[in-house]
Structure formats: C-alpha cells, structure tokens
Write a protein that holds these residues in place. Sequence first.
Motif, PDB file in Angstrom:
ATOM      1  N   GLY A  63      35.876  28.926  35.124  1.00  0.00           N
ATOM      2  CA  GLY A  63      35.749  30.077  34.242  1.00  0.00           C
ATOM      3  C   GLY A  63      34.314  30.548  34.099  1.00  0.00           C
ATOM      4  O   GLY A  63      34.034  31.752  34.114  1.00  0.00           O
ATOM      5  N   GLU A  64      33.380  29.606  33.971  1.00  0.00           N
ATOM      6  CA  GLU A  64      31.980  29.976  33.789  1.00  0.00           C
ATOM      7  C   GLU A  64      31.408  30.640  35.042  1.00  0.00           C
ATOM      8  O   GLU A  64      30.592  31.561  34.962  1.00  0.00           O
ATOM      9  CB  GLU A  64      31.170  28.749  33.393  1.00  0.00           C
ATOM     10  N   ARG A  65      31.831  30.168  36.217  1.00  0.00           N
ATOM     11  CA  ARG A  65      31.393  30.807  37.457  1.00  0.00           C
ATOM     12  C   ARG A  65      31.816  32.275  37.501  1.00  0.00           C
ATOM     13  O   ARG A  65      31.035  33.163  37.829  1.00  0.00           O
ATOM     14  CB  ARG A  65      32.032  30.100  38.656  1.00  0.00           C
ATOM     15  N   LEU A  66      33.096  32.518  37.168  1.00  0.00           N
ATOM     16  CA  LEU A  66      33.596  33.885  37.211  1.00  0.00           C
ATOM     17  C   LEU A  66      32.879  34.749  36.182  1.00  0.00           C
ATOM     18  O   LEU A  66      32.539  35.905  36.440  1.00  0.00           O
ATOM     19  CB  LEU A  66      35.107  33.910  36.972  1.00  0.00           C
ATOM     20  N   GLY A  67      32.632  34.184  34.995  1.00  0.00           N
ATOM     21  CA  GLY A  67      31.920  34.938  33.967  1.00  0.00           C
ATOM     22  C   GLY A  67      30.523  35.329  34.419  1.00  0.00           C
ATOM     23  O   GLY A  67      30.080  36.466  34.200  1.00  0.00           O
ATOM     24  N   ALA A  68      29.816  34.395  35.087  1.00  0.00           N
ATOM     25  CA  ALA A  68      28.479  34.698  35.587  1.00  0.00           C
ATOM     26  C   ALA A  68      28.536  35.780  36.664  1.00  0.00           C
ATOM     27  O   ALA A  68      27.690  36.682  36.718  1.00  0.00           O
ATOM     28  CB  ALA A  68      27.846  33.426  36.151  1.00  0.00           C
ATOM     29  N   LEU A  69      29.560  35.705  37.529  1.00  0.00           N
ATOM     30  CA  LEU A  69      29.709  36.708  38.580  1.00  0.00           C
ATOM     31  C   LEU A  69      29.970  38.086  37.983  1.00  0.00           C
ATOM     32  O   LEU A  69      29.375  39.088  38.401  1.00  0.00           O
ATOM     33  CB  LEU A  69      30.861  36.304  39.505  1.00  0.00           C
ATOM     34  N   LEU A  70      30.851  38.149  36.984  1.00  0.00           N
ATOM     35  CA  LEU A  70      31.176  39.437  36.361  1.00  0.00           C
ATOM     36  C   LEU A  70      29.959  40.037  35.668  1.00  0.00           C
ATOM     37  O   LEU A  70      29.751  41.248  35.682  1.00  0.00           O
ATOM     38  CB  LEU A  70      32.330  39.253  35.369  1.00  0.00           C
ATOM     39  N   HIS A  71      29.157  39.171  35.054  1.00  0.00           N
ATOM     40  CA  HIS A  71      27.923  39.662  34.436  1.00  0.00           C
ATOM     41  C   HIS A  71      26.991  40.227  35.498  1.00  0.00           C
ATOM     42  O   HIS A  71      26.391  41.307  35.324  1.00  0.00           O
ATOM     43  CB  HIS A  71      27.230  38.536  33.676  1.00  0.00           C
ATOM     44  N   VAL A 104      35.247  43.471  30.503  1.00  0.00           N
ATOM     45  CA  VAL A 104      35.913  42.173  30.344  1.00  0.00           C
ATOM     46  C   VAL A 104      35.925  41.784  28.874  1.00  0.00           C
ATOM     47  O   VAL A 104      36.922  41.253  28.366  1.00  0.00           O
ATOM     48  CB  VAL A 104      35.198  41.095  31.187  1.00  0.00           C
ATOM     49  N   GLN A 105      34.828  42.041  28.184  1.00  0.00           N
ATOM     50  CA  GLN A 105      34.752  41.722  26.764  1.00  0.00           C
ATOM     51  C   GLN A 105      35.801  42.488  25.978  1.00  0.00           C
ATOM     52  O   GLN A 105      36.448  41.964  25.076  1.00  0.00           O
ATOM     53  CB  GLN A 105      33.353  42.048  26.225  1.00  0.00           C
ATOM     54  N   VAL A 108      41.905  31.230  34.181  1.00  0.00           N
ATOM     55  CA  VAL A 108      40.663  31.027  33.437  1.00  0.00           C
ATOM     56  C   VAL A 108      40.911  31.210  31.946  1.00  0.00           C
ATOM     57  O   VAL A 108      41.919  31.789  31.530  1.00  0.00           O
ATOM     58  CB  VAL A 108      39.562  32.003  33.916  1.00  0.00           C
ATOM     59  N   HIS A 109      39.963  30.727  31.164  1.00  0.00           N
ATOM     60  CA  HIS A 109      40.031  30.854  29.714  1.00  0.00           C
ATOM     61  C   HIS A 109      38.922  31.791  29.251  1.00  0.00           C
ATOM     62  O   HIS A 109      37.796  31.736  29.773  1.00  0.00           O
ATOM     63  CB  HIS A 109      39.866  29.475  29.064  1.00  0.00           C
ATOM     64  N   ALA A 110      39.231  32.657  28.313  1.00  0.00           N
ATOM     65  CA  ALA A 110      38.261  33.658  27.857  1.00  0.00           C
ATOM     66  C   ALA A 110      36.969  33.019  27.370  1.00  0.00           C
ATOM     67  O   ALA A 110      35.873  33.536  27.624  1.00  0.00           O
ATOM     68  CB  ALA A 110      38.887  34.510  26.750  1.00  0.00           C
ATOM     69  N   ASP A 111      37.060  31.883  26.667  1.00  0.00           N
ATOM     70  CA  ASP A 111      35.854  31.228  26.168  1.00  0.00           C
ATOM     71  C   ASP A 111      34.929  30.831  27.303  1.00  0.00           C
ATOM     72  O   ASP A 111      33.697  30.984  27.221  1.00  0.00           O
ATOM     73  CB  ASP A 111      36.232  29.978  25.365  1.00  0.00           C
ATOM     74  N   ASP A 112      35.513  30.302  28.410  1.00  0.00           N
ATOM     75  CA  ASP A 112      34.696  29.877  29.549  1.00  0.00           C
ATOM     76  C   ASP A 112      34.047  31.069  30.237  1.00  0.00           C
ATOM     77  O   ASP A 112      32.880  31.012  30.647  1.00  0.00           O
ATOM     78  CB  ASP A 112      35.557  29.104  30.553  1.00  0.00           C
ATOM     79  N   ILE A 113      34.807  32.166  30.381  1.00  0.00           N
ATOM     80  CA  ILE A 113      34.258  33.379  30.994  1.00  0.00           C
ATOM     81  C   ILE A 113      33.051  33.868  30.199  1.00  0.00           C
ATOM     82  O   ILE A 113      31.995  34.206  30.753  1.00  0.00           O
ATOM     83  CB  ILE A 113      35.330  34.485  31.047  1.00  0.00           C
ATOM     84  N   GLU A 114      33.190  33.895  28.883  1.00  0.00           N
ATOM     85  CA  GLU A 114      32.103  34.389  28.026  1.00  0.00           C
ATOM     86  C   GLU A 114      30.897  33.459  28.061  1.00  0.00           C
ATOM     87  O   GLU A 114      29.750  33.911  28.061  1.00  0.00           O
ATOM     88  CB  GLU A 114      32.626  34.571  26.603  1.00  0.00           C
ATOM     89  N   ASN A 115      31.142  32.148  28.117  1.00  0.00           N
ATOM     90  CA  ASN A 115      30.031  31.201  28.204  1.00  0.00           C
ATOM     91  C   ASN A 115      29.269  31.392  29.507  1.00  0.00           C
ATOM     92  O   ASN A 115      28.028  31.349  29.538  1.00  0.00           O
ATOM     93  CB  ASN A 115      30.556  29.767  28.121  1.00  0.00           C
TER      94      ASN A 115
END
Length: 331
Positions: free
Chosen positions: A197-205, A213-214, A314-321
Amino acid sequence: MSGIFQQIESHTRKIFGNEPVCVHVGNVKDCDIKRHPTYPNFRAEAILAGVRSAPSSRLWESLTAMGRLCDLDGDDTWRLVVLDCITPCFRSLSSRIARDFRVEREEIRSAMVTTALEVWASTATGVPPRLVRDRMVKAAFEVAFQRGRTGSLEHMTDQIDALAPPEAPVVDRSLRASSIIDISRIRSAEVAEQIRGERLGALLHGLGCFDAVQGFHEDMRAGRRSGSVSPAVKASGLSRSRFSNSNLYYYASDLYPAFIGLREAAGVIGLPESTAYRLIRAGQFPLPVARAGRSYKVSVRALMQFTDIPDAIVHADDIENGARHARGAVQ
C-alpha cells in the motif's frame, strides 16, 4: 419446485429488479449512452433481437461481451442474463418433445441449459461474439431431440446454484511487483500488505494525482462509496482488517476508469487500432470488448490481468502513509 427456466428468470429479476440496466459497460453511471431500459424491457428487446437475427444484432454482441467480462471476475450475473434471454425460445420445443416422446420436461430443459452453458464456455475464444447465441441455441435444440429419442432419464440438476462455476481461489498477483524489497520473501503478511500500500501511495503522489485519491478515501470513510473487495476476502486473508476499518480495503484498479477506448487498449498491448477491429470481427481479440453505440470499450481490470499489471488489494491508511512519506522525502 419451480423449473430451471423459472429459477433463471427469478434470479435475474432479483438482481436487476425494475431498474435501468446497461449492457454497454455494465454501470449506467459510467455509460456514455444516457437512456437505458429497465430489465424487463431490455429482456424483451434481447429476446426479439435474438429471434430475428442475433448475428447482426449489436445488442447481442454487447450482451455476449458483458458475459465474458463478468466471467473474468468470476461473476455469473451476465451469463445468467444471456440464459434468461435465450431460454424463452426453449420453452415450446421442450414441451413438445416431452409430450411427443413421453419424457420428463424438466429433464429436457435442464439438458438444454447445461448444453448451452457448455457451448458458452467452449466459444470463449476463437468465435465472434455475434455467433455465440445461435450456437448455444442450436446445440440446446440438438440435445433436446437426442434426449427425446433416447428417452433417457439420466438425472440432471435443476438448481440455479449449478450454473455458477466453482469459485477460483483468490490469487494475490501483487507479489510480482518489482522492488528492492522482495515482498514474497517477507514472512509477515501484515508487513507485506503495508509495504504494498505504501509503495502505491508514494507512486500516486509522484504522479501528482493523490488529491483525487484522497477524495476517493474521504468518500469511503463517509460511506458514500466502497471498494470492490468482497467481505469474505477481507475476513479471510487481509491483516489490517484485525485492527483497522476493513471497509477501507480496495483494489488498486478501483482508482482507474472502469473502461477505456479500443485505441488506448490496443496501444497498451501493442496492436494497431485497425488490427484490433479486425480481430474483434473474427472473434480473436485477446480481451472481451463492450460495445457502446458505434464504439468499443475495454475493461481496465481485464486489460491489467492480460498484461500482468498487478491489481493489489490495498488499505487506504497504507496508501496515505506512503504518500505522506514521499511528500516528506521530496521536501
């Protein structure tokens, strides 16, 4: 006990009710065509179009495509719709054969449905969608006469549950993702899930699209929408569900449009658009396509599956982190 034709009709009516249905992309809200019939009207139109000339019917071409798309997701909804729009033409023949050959009518009808489903499965590739309906009907008629002639009373189930294929086990294709850290070697499922999840969140950022996404996450937390991960999957194999809101799980593909145009899809798999059209007409295009008016659309989820693009849960919390960490690293 009601017969199999009645069960099919009852089951589809229970799914769609009297609401508008979209045979182009499956979701009325996502469709460019804004006028959609209710299911009873759609069914009546499909039955009439099939009797007149299914091979030249855009409706049946789209109906077959929707059935194939649902099959990819292990969903039998539109396959049942195909049956519900075919079985009315089985009624009079099955009754006549049962009377003339003195065999059980429901045995004949069950054999016809089973045979139609076998043809549906065997024509998944290599057969143009416009020809599938007529092949199902022809094979069903042939088996009905065969049953009548042999007078066989071989037991065949007439339960609607028999129409659905066995559920395939959930496969986490996200383990194929390339990274310095090989997630497949991490023993803790909880840690692996979080890293994905954190990898995908970093990529989206990094792509500059995290604001959208938010908004998606805010809608989930407010209950205005939900992810497509089934409750059974959440309960059985996802670690964060034990201590965080399980409704905040979703597939990465939920962030993308449900369908894209044929030109874009053909480009992804390396085909010229003209070749894609030719393959569709020949029934050899490697992906199911949905027809909307004069254009074709391709399911993004099916395209991801075909090209081995991971569709991680993925989980929303992990994406945001992950996005938060990426933002901090940039700063």
